[in-house]
Scaffold this motif. Sequence first.
Motif, short mmCIF file in Angstrom:
data_model
loop_
_atom_site.label_atom_id
_atom_site.label_comp_id
_atom_site.label_asym_id
_atom_site.label_seq_id
_atom_site.Cartn_x
_atom_site.Cartn_y
_atom_site.Cartn_z
N SER A 57 1.08 -1.23 -0.03
CA SER A 57 -0.04 0.03 0.11
C SER A 57 0.90 1.28 -0.10
CB SER A 57 -0.94 -0.06 1.27
OG SER A 57 -1.77 -1.20 1.35
N THR A 93 0.35 5.29 0.09
CA THR A 93 -0.78 6.34 0.19
C THR A 93 -0.05 7.62 0.46
OG1 THR A 93 -1.92 4.62 1.68
CG2 THR A 93 -2.43 6.89 2.01
N THR A 103 -1.99 3.75 -4.06
CA THR A 103 -3.20 3.03 -3.94
C THR A 103 -4.15 3.54 -3.04
OG1 THR A 103 -1.99 1.77 -1.92
CG2 THR A 103 -2.02 0.63 -4.14
N MET A 149 -4.84 5.26 -10.23
CA MET A 149 -5.17 3.93 -9.52
C MET A 149 -5.66 2.91 -10.38
SD MET A 149 -6.48 5.52 -5.90
CE MET A 149 -5.59 6.39 -4.72
N GLY A 165 -7.96 1.32 -5.79
CA GLY A 165 -7.40 1.92 -4.51
C GLY A 165 -8.49 2.44 -3.73
#
Length: 242
Positions: A3, A5, A81, A126, A130
């Motif tokens: 992941s 972010t 994501t 994405m 996501g």
Amino acid sequence: MTSVTIVTGGSRGIGAATARRLAAAGHDIAIGYRRDHTAAKAVLDDIQATGRRGLAVPADTTDPDQVQRLFDAAADLGPVTGLVNNAGITSPIGPFTELRTDDLRQVVDVNLIGYVLCAQQAARRMTHGGAIVNVSSAAATLGSPGEYIHYAAVKAATDTLTLGLAKELAPHGIRVNAVAPGIIRTDIHALSGVPDRPDSAAGRIPLGRAGEPDEVAAAIAWLLGPDASYTAGAVLRVAGGL
């Protein structure tokens, strides 16, 4: 898949708490921030102390070129994501008749246009799905009379943006939700001219106290995570009963 972010406004308050919590949960984190390099480095150090990768990028989210640069930098960590649209600003609390036009424009630029620009970049990138979490406010449904009606109106727009994006992006595997914090103990109140607001307002909060940034971060982390896999278009209120 790892992941990756992006957390805008990630050097302080709710953004910093969210970045730390997500790193502890296994996310690699790119934080965007305006100007406080020392605060951003402190958050970055905490991210890296968890064993996750992180980077901090100075970025004005109202500038599309700087938003693109933030997302390009985050891509060095891997495919993006997750996005936490958190960078926000208020203006001095006061009656509606005293609202200055430049304060109005800044609140709209940061809290709405900035969110749109970041969400647009996320939606484009994405390609394998996501999640996006927009940080709204309980003000969106309270109106904030005598304080900052314009800020409340923009946060209501955040809720509508969340709903529309959730419906448009769900077929592409992108979940979009929002959290709506109430009065949280951050320095945003100092910027609005009432630094003691978390304490002075406690009497009108049903739970009897202001919230803490990590209590909002927990809700954001849940919405980004696998336990929220069937949640889209939700506005999760974290406001102590307000």
